[in-house]
Design an enzyme around this catalytic site. Structure first.
Site, PDB file in Angstrom:
ATOM      1  N   ASP A 141      -5.029 -12.777   3.357  1.00 12.05           N
ATOM      2  CA  ASP A 141      -6.249 -12.227   3.939  1.00 12.05           C
ATOM      3  C   ASP A 141      -7.481 -12.469   3.060  1.00 12.05           C
ATOM      4  O   ASP A 141      -8.578 -12.018   3.396  1.00 12.05           O
ATOM      5  CB  ASP A 141      -6.091 -10.746   4.301  1.00 12.05           C
ATOM      6  CG  ASP A 141      -5.279  -9.949   3.292  1.00 12.05           C
ATOM      7  OD1 ASP A 141      -4.988 -10.485   2.202  1.00 12.05           O
ATOM      8  OD2 ASP A 141      -4.941  -8.791   3.596  1.00 12.05           O
ATOM      9  N   HIS A 154       0.811  -1.229   0.000  1.00 10.70           N
ATOM     10  CA  HIS A 154       0.000   0.000   0.000  1.00 10.70           C
ATOM     11  C   HIS A 154       0.840   1.273   0.000  1.00 10.70           C
ATOM     12  O   HIS A 154       0.292   2.366  -0.177  1.00 10.70           O
ATOM     13  CB  HIS A 154      -0.935   0.039   1.211  1.00 10.70           C
ATOM     14  CG  HIS A 154      -1.997  -1.019   1.203  1.00 10.70           C
ATOM     15  ND1 HIS A 154      -2.877  -1.177   0.154  1.00 10.70           N
ATOM     16  CD2 HIS A 154      -2.314  -1.974   2.117  1.00 10.70           C
ATOM     17  CE1 HIS A 154      -3.694  -2.200   0.436  1.00 10.70           C
ATOM     18  NE2 HIS A 154      -3.378  -2.701   1.607  1.00 10.70           N
TER      19      HIS A 154
HETATM   20 ZN   LIG Z   1      -4.311  -7.139   2.642  1.00 12.05          ZN
END
Ligand SMILES: [Zn+2]
Length: 307
Positions: A245, A125
Site C-alpha cells: 500500500d 495491526h
Molecule cells: Zn497497510
C-alpha cells in the site's frame, strides 16, 4: 534454492462489507499476477489450517475465545470502525496462520530458500489484547515465536514495509530484545504510532516517511538505518510484513513507491538474508488496496525473491 508460494484456498471465508478496501478480490488479483505461466519456477503449496490456539503465544489468554464470541452465527459483525469479523473469518485467519507456519517449516528445514504467503486477513495491526485495522490475529508475530520455539532461533527480525505502522507487532515485542521490529511507514497516517523515538528495549526501529515521498526517501531509510540495524542484529530468520500500500496508486495512503522500488527493497533484503541467515526469509502479505498496485508490487517482490 527455490522460492515457495503458499496460497490460501479459503481467502473468501473472511467477509467484509461491500466497499471495504480489504476484500477477497485482492487475493484474486494476486492469483492472476502469480499465474504459473508467468512464474513457472515457484514451488507452490496450499496453506493447511493452522492451530489457532497458538495465537495465545502472542495474544492475551482468552483472545481467540473472545473473537469467537463476537463472531456472528451468520453475516458480518463490526469490531471497530474498520475491522469486521464474519461467521467464517476465523477459518480464513486460521489458514493464514497455517500458511505462515508451513512457510516457516519449509524455510527452516532448508527445503526452499525463502517463501511468500498470499493470505488475508492481514495481521500486523492486531495487538496483544485487541484486533484492529482490518486485522484479527497477528500472524507474523506467531510465526516469529514459532521460529524461536520450534526451531531454536535466538534472534528473529521482522521488517515491515507496509505503508501503515505495524502497531500490533511493535506492541507484542516492545520489550523483547530477541525480536527486532523495523518499519517504514507513512506518518502521519493510521494507526498513529511508529515515531522514531519509540525504540522499545532498543529492538524497535521506526523510520516514518512523509506523505508524497518516494524512492529516494525509501532507499535512504533502508540503506542508512534499517539494513545496518538488521546486520548488527544478526538474525537467524528474517520475516517480512509485506504490504504493498506504499504503491503510488493506493487509495489509503500517499506514498509514491513504484514496482521497481519493491524490487530494489526485496533484493536488498534478500542479499541481507543471504549474508546473515542463509537466505531464510518468510514474507507474509499485509496490506495493498489498489488492484494494480497490489498485483504489480507482489509480482516484483516474488521476482526479486526467486530470480
Ligand atoms: Zn497497510
Amino acid at each position: 534454492m527455490a522460492t515457495l508460494l503458499v496460497s490460501q484456498r479459503n481467502y473468501d471465508d473472511h467477509r467484509t462489507p461491500a466497499g471495504h478496501p480489504e476484500r477477497a478480490e485482492r487475493l484474486r488479483a494476486i492469483e492472476e499476477a502469480l499465474d504459473p505461466a508467468l512464474f513457472p519456477g515457484l514451488l507452490r503449496k496450499d496453506a493447511p489450517f493452522g492451530d489457532l490456539t497458538l495465537a495465545e503465544i502472542v495474544h492475551d489468554p482468552g483472545y481467540v475465545q473472545a473473537l469467537s464470541t463476537v463472531r456472528p452465527a451468520e453475516g458480518i459483525a463490526r469490531i471497530d470502525e474498520d475491522t469486521f469479523i464474519s461467521s467464517t473469518s476465523l477459518d480464513a485467519a486460521g489458514t493464514a496462520l497455517g500458511a505462515g507456519l508451513a512457510a516457516l517449516d519449509a524455510v527452516a528445514l532448508g527445503e526452499v530458500e525463502n517463501a511468500f504467503c498470499a493470505v488475508r486477513p492481514p495481521g500486523h495491526h492486531a495487538e496483544r489484547a485487541r484486533p484492529m485495522g482490518f486485522c484479527l490475529i497477528n500472524t507474523i508475530a506467531i510465526v516469529a515465536r514459532e521460529a524461536q520455539r520450534k526451531y531454536g532461533a535466538e534472534r528473529v527480525a521482522i521488517i515491515d514495509f507496509d505503508v501503515h505502522h505495524g502497531n500490533g507487532t511493535q506492541d507484542i515485542f516492545y520489550d523483547d530484545p530477541t525480536v527486532l521490529y523495523a518499519s517504514t511507514h507513512q506518518m502521519p497516517l493510521f494507526p498513529g504510532t511508529g515515531a522514531a523515538d519509540e525504540t522499545g528495549a532498543g529492538n524497535i526501529v521506526n523510520v516514518p516517511l512523509p506523505s508524497r515521498s518516494g524512492k529516494a526517501e525509501m532507499m535512504g531509510a533502508y540503506s542508512e538505518t534499517i539494513l545496518p540495524r538488521l546486520a548488527a542484529f544478526r538474525p537467524d530468520f528474517i520475516l517480512l510484513s509485506a504490504g504493498f500500500d506504499a504503491d503510488y496508486r493506493d487509495p489509503l495512503a500517499q506514498l509514491n513507491w513504484h514496482p521497481d522500488d519493491f524490487s530494489w527493497l526485496t533484493l536488498k533484503l534478500r542479499e541481507a538474508a543471504q549474508s546473515l541467515c542463509g537466505g531464510r526469509i518468510v514474507s507474509m502479505l499485509e496490506g495493498g488496496y489498489d488492484r494494480q498496485g497490489l498485483a504489480t508490487g507482489v509480482a516484483a517482490h516474488l521476482t526479486a525473491l526467486s530470480s
